[in-house]
Design a protein around this motif. Structure first.
Motif, PDB file in Angstrom:
ATOM      1  N   GLY A 172     -19.114  24.245  10.195  1.00  0.00           N
ATOM      2  CA  GLY A 172     -18.179  23.645   9.260  1.00  0.00           C
ATOM      3  C   GLY A 172     -16.834  24.343   9.203  1.00  0.00           C
ATOM      4  O   GLY A 172     -16.756  25.564   9.171  1.00  0.00           O
ATOM      5  N   GLY A 173     -15.771  23.548   9.205  1.00  0.00           N
ATOM      6  CA  GLY A 173     -14.430  24.096   9.043  1.00  0.00           C
ATOM      7  C   GLY A 173     -13.969  24.957  10.199  1.00  0.00           C
ATOM      8  O   GLY A 173     -13.373  26.017   9.991  1.00  0.00           O
ATOM      9  N   LEU A 174     -14.193  24.495  11.422  1.00  0.00           N
ATOM     10  CA  LEU A 174     -13.770  25.245  12.608  1.00  0.00           C
ATOM     11  C   LEU A 174     -12.273  25.053  12.828  1.00  0.00           C
ATOM     12  O   LEU A 174     -11.787  23.928  12.942  1.00  0.00           O
ATOM     13  CB  LEU A 174     -14.546  24.765  13.832  1.00  0.00           C
ATOM     14  N   SER A 175     -11.565  26.149  12.920  1.00  0.00           N
ATOM     15  CA  SER A 175     -10.115  26.072  13.154  1.00  0.00           C
ATOM     16  C   SER A 175      -9.714  27.107  14.196  1.00  0.00           C
ATOM     17  O   SER A 175     -10.355  28.147  14.340  1.00  0.00           O
ATOM     18  CB  SER A 175      -9.345  26.319  11.853  1.00  0.00           C
ATOM     19  N   VAL A 176      -8.669  26.781  14.933  1.00  0.00           N
ATOM     20  CA  VAL A 176      -8.126  27.682  15.956  1.00  0.00           C
ATOM     21  C   VAL A 176      -6.653  27.920  15.653  1.00  0.00           C
ATOM     22  O   VAL A 176      -6.001  27.104  14.997  1.00  0.00           O
ATOM     23  CB  VAL A 176      -8.297  27.084  17.371  1.00  0.00           C
ATOM     24  N   PRO A 177      -6.089  29.039  16.119  1.00  0.00           N
ATOM     25  CA  PRO A 177      -4.688  29.353  15.802  1.00  0.00           C
ATOM     26  C   PRO A 177      -3.706  28.401  16.477  1.00  0.00           C
ATOM     27  O   PRO A 177      -4.033  27.738  17.472  1.00  0.00           O
ATOM     28  CB  PRO A 177      -4.525  30.786  16.320  1.00  0.00           C
ATOM     29  N   GLU A 178      -2.504  28.341  15.935  1.00  0.00           N
ATOM     30  CA  GLU A 178      -1.468  27.455  16.465  1.00  0.00           C
ATOM     31  C   GLU A 178      -1.161  27.745  17.926  1.00  0.00           C
ATOM     32  O   GLU A 178      -0.884  26.836  18.713  1.00  0.00           O
ATOM     33  CB  GLU A 178      -0.194  27.599  15.625  1.00  0.00           C
ATOM     34  N   MET A 179      -1.216  28.999  18.318  1.00  0.00           N
ATOM     35  CA  MET A 179      -0.908  29.357  19.702  1.00  0.00           C
ATOM     36  C   MET A 179      -1.843  28.645  20.668  1.00  0.00           C
ATOM     37  O   MET A 179      -1.427  28.125  21.716  1.00  0.00           O
ATOM     38  CB  MET A 179      -1.018  30.868  19.888  1.00  0.00           C
ATOM     39  N   LEU A 180      -3.132  28.573  20.317  1.00  0.00           N
ATOM     40  CA  LEU A 180      -4.094  27.909  21.188  1.00  0.00           C
ATOM     41  C   LEU A 180      -3.877  26.399  21.177  1.00  0.00           C
ATOM     42  O   LEU A 180      -3.955  25.738  22.221  1.00  0.00           O
ATOM     43  CB  LEU A 180      -5.514  28.258  20.738  1.00  0.00           C
ATOM     44  N   TRP A 181      -3.596  25.825  20.008  1.00  0.00           N
ATOM     45  CA  TRP A 181      -3.278  24.401  19.933  1.00  0.00           C
ATOM     46  C   TRP A 181      -2.083  24.067  20.837  1.00  0.00           C
ATOM     47  O   TRP A 181      -2.083  23.055  21.552  1.00  0.00           O
ATOM     48  CB  TRP A 181      -2.941  24.007  18.499  1.00  0.00           C
ATOM     49  N   ASN A 182      -1.073  24.910  20.801  1.00  0.00           N
ATOM     50  CA  ASN A 182       0.173  24.621  21.534  1.00  0.00           C
ATOM     51  C   ASN A 182      -0.025  24.621  23.045  1.00  0.00           C
ATOM     52  O   ASN A 182       0.762  24.011  23.775  1.00  0.00           O
ATOM     53  CB  ASN A 182       1.253  25.630  21.155  1.00  0.00           C
ATOM     54  N   ILE A 183      -1.057  25.307  23.524  1.00  0.00           N
ATOM     55  CA  ILE A 183      -1.316  25.304  24.956  1.00  0.00           C
ATOM     56  C   ILE A 183      -1.723  23.903  25.423  1.00  0.00           C
ATOM     57  O   ILE A 183      -1.299  23.431  26.485  1.00  0.00           O
ATOM     58  CB  ILE A 183      -2.409  26.332  25.303  1.00  0.00           C
ATOM     59  N   PHE A 184      -2.540  23.218  24.611  1.00  0.00           N
ATOM     60  CA  PHE A 184      -3.050  21.908  24.996  1.00  0.00           C
ATOM     61  C   PHE A 184      -2.240  20.758  24.393  1.00  0.00           C
ATOM     62  O   PHE A 184      -2.239  19.650  24.913  1.00  0.00           O
ATOM     63  CB  PHE A 184      -4.517  21.776  24.554  1.00  0.00           C
ATOM     64  N   ASP A 185      -1.553  21.035  23.287  1.00  0.00           N
ATOM     65  CA  ASP A 185      -0.851  19.979  22.574  1.00  0.00           C
ATOM     66  C   ASP A 185       0.499  20.516  22.074  1.00  0.00           C
ATOM     67  O   ASP A 185       0.731  20.663  20.875  1.00  0.00           O
ATOM     68  CB  ASP A 185      -1.714  19.495  21.405  1.00  0.00           C
ATOM     69  N   PRO A 186       1.406  20.829  22.991  1.00  0.00           N
ATOM     70  CA  PRO A 186       2.674  21.457  22.574  1.00  0.00           C
ATOM     71  C   PRO A 186       3.532  20.566  21.689  1.00  0.00           C
ATOM     72  O   PRO A 186       4.350  21.064  20.915  1.00  0.00           O
ATOM     73  CB  PRO A 186       3.376  21.749  23.914  1.00  0.00           C
ATOM     74  N   SER A 187       3.356  19.254  21.765  1.00  0.00           N
ATOM     75  CA  SER A 187       4.152  18.343  20.941  1.00  0.00           C
ATOM     76  C   SER A 187       3.517  18.058  19.589  1.00  0.00           C
ATOM     77  O   SER A 187       4.042  17.234  18.818  1.00  0.00           O
ATOM     78  CB  SER A 187       4.368  17.017  21.693  1.00  0.00           C
ATOM     79  N   ALA A 188       2.399  18.705  19.298  1.00  0.00           N
ATOM     80  CA  ALA A 188       1.697  18.537  18.017  1.00  0.00           C
ATOM     81  C   ALA A 188       1.386  17.066  17.737  1.00  0.00           C
ATOM     82  O   ALA A 188       1.611  16.561  16.638  1.00  0.00           O
ATOM     83  CB  ALA A 188       2.515  19.146  16.877  1.00  0.00           C
ATOM     84  N   ILE A 189       0.868  16.382  18.743  1.00  0.00           N
ATOM     85  CA  ILE A 189       0.503  14.979  18.582  1.00  0.00           C
ATOM     86  C   ILE A 189      -0.794  14.835  17.774  1.00  0.00           C
ATOM     87  O   ILE A 189      -0.921  13.954  16.937  1.00  0.00           O
ATOM     88  CB  ILE A 189       0.357  14.319  19.964  1.00  0.00           C
TER      89      ILE A 189
END
Length: 502
Positions: free
Chosen positions: A340-357
């Motif tokens: 429950g409530g799994l989250s990853v840091p913004e840096m990791l998100w930006n690798i796969f989704d740099p445009s924050a879609i």
């Protein structure tokens, strides 16, 4: 499972003494005799040289040993001396040596000889026994208890250096043993903390491992029933005679660190968690594991990982329930899991989704399965290991609490099925199911649109996915809602929203 009971019995000698106030009397000789009887009940042979001086019974060269089945070896716990001192008020103090050893000599799976010696060190140990011969209670405290790997020898390939240390601080415990047709045990224990450390050096593999960790505020409560006069080697008879154990472990938080250096490349793992709990029970009726923890944090870096990885989880939970004894009646089983409530840091998100879609809300995956089974043989029977098939049949299965939340989409579901084990043809060897499952998907099309925008899925693949959703689901009243009902009827037909698929 009887081996687990036997092995735990030896360690229990160091930290399972407990007591409450009693108005009856007990002597040192009676405590020692009960101690021997308890160890023999769980499969140990006990030897020692007894002598008496005044109010004190001394037992020198104490050895508690047992054969290890299927391994051609023995386990022996050795204590240089035990003392049992009568206080004159009906209570007895037990003096335990500061240093004891556990020696394990077994033959490994490939025939190699394995010799292990574990040193057990007790600091500031105090144990008081009260009660009567049929109802003894023990109370103990210790400022420290430590287990250290003192010697490790293996024929053939083995690490150059192996170090293991486990220590517990400020123990306070209580245990009661009532002896009749069976031995009833009730225990509780607290420790300020537990620390452990493992170090391995293996030059042949060019590897070096260092692992450390700690638990804060450990608590344990539990008990059980141990048959008297029944050979623990006969597992079925031991369980049939009433053997049962249960316990609850709680801790306030934990930390873990590990560094692995292989071929000159280091990899680091760090984790931490908040309060957690584990409930364990097993008997002839079955085995149960239930637990979880909160505020889990994991960080990985180095090795073959191209970039640091970190994630947090608000909750992790698990449940496993399984019957063990054969019965003509249906028996319950269960399996559940929650992330429950799994989250990853913004840096990791930006690798796969740099445009924050994609929405970056925490993700959750959870489900619970409850079912019924019929067992033809006892799962605790060692002969079951030679069976090529599961000695039972599935008769019912219920899905509840299915939740998958990720990237702004949510899938929920539940279902209930029974199984006809007389029909193994309709579903290629699987018992024919009958029942239905309902699923609801919110935001599925929106998530697919975002994945297309990111370039992960092409228009043609997306069109195929939408056609499949249209085949298995129908639009719901909410925006971007799809509902699906999957049924299997008495004829073995599979239907999706009333439309026959098989």
């Amino acid at each position: 499972m009887s081996r687990w009971t036997q092995l735990s019995g030896a360690t229990a000698l160091a930290c399972v003494f407990t007591a409450s106030a009693s108005f009856a009397d007990v002597t040192g000789q009676e405590v020692w005799e009960d101690w021997k009887a308890y160890m023999q009940d769980v499969g140990y042979a006990v030897t020692g040289t007894e002598s008496r001086s005044g109010d004190t019974l001394t037992v020198a060269d104490v050895v508690m040993s047992m054969d290890v089945p299927d391994a051609e070896g023995t386990v022996a716990m050795k204590m240089p001396e035990l003392t049992f001192t009568d206080h004159g008020d009906g209570t007895v103090s037990v003096g335990m040596p500061e240093l004891s050893t556990m020696e394990i000599d077994v033959e490994g799976p490939d025939g190699e000889v394995v010799d292990i010696t574990v040193a057990m060190t007790m600091t500031g140990m105090s144990t008081i026994v009260s009660g009567d011969p049929e109802n003894m209670t023990y109370a103990y405290t210790a400022s420290g208890l430590a287990f250290e790997l003192a010697d490790f020898n293996v024929e053939g390939d083995a690490p150059d250096d192996l170090q293991v240390v486990i220590s517990m601080d400020n123990l306070v415990g209580q245990s009661t043993m009532i002896v009749g047709d069976v031995r009833e045990v009730d225990q509780s224990m607290t420790a300020q903390g537990i620390n452990y450390e493992l170090r391995v050096v293996d030059t042949a593999e060019d590897a070096n491992v260092v692992m450390t960790g700690a638990l804060d505020g450990l608590q344990f409560s539990g008990g059980g029933v141990i048959p008297v006069g029944v050979d623990p080697e006969d597992t079925v008879a031991f369980f049939d005679a009433g053997f049962a154990m249960d316990g609850t472990f709680r801790q306030n938080g934990s930390t873990f660190q590990m560094t692995v250096v292989e071929d000159g490349q280091p990899m680091n793992i760090e984790t931490s968690s908040g309060p957690g709990e584990l409930e364990v029970a097993f008997s002839g009726d079955g085995v149960e594991y239930l637990g979880g923890s909160t505020d889990l944090s994991v960080n990985l870096a180095g090795g073959d990982i191209p970039f640091p990885v970190a994630f947090q989880m608000e909750e992790i939970g698990y449940e496993f329930v399984m019957p063990l004894s054969a019965s003509e009646e249906e028996q319950d089983f269960a399996l559940g899991l929650t992330f429950g409530g799994l989250s990853v840091p913004e840096m990791l998100w930006n690798i796969f989704d740099p445009s924050a879609i994609l929405p970056r809300d925490p993700a959750t995956v959870s489900f619970a399965l409850d079912g019924k089974t019929r067992l033809f043989k006892d799962l605790i029977d060692p002969a079951i290991e030679d069976s090529e098939e599961f000695p039972g049949e599935l008769t019912a299965l219920t899905l509840t609490d299915l939740v998958v939340e990720v990237a702004g989409a949510e899938l929920t579901g539940s279902g209930d099925f029974t199984f006809d084990n007389s029909d193994l043809d309709s579903f290629d060897g699987m018992p024919r199911p009958m029942g239905a499952a309902d699923f609801r998907l919110l935001g599925g099309n929106g998530l697919l649109d975002k994945v297309i925008e990111m370039g992960f899925v092409g228009q043609e693949e997306a069109m195929g996915a939408r056609m499949m959703m249209g085949l298995f689901a129908t639009p719901g009243p909410a925006e971007d809602e799809l509902n699906s009902r999957i049924e299997v009827n008495e004829q073995g037909h599979v239907l999706a929203n009333g439309q026959r698929l098989k």
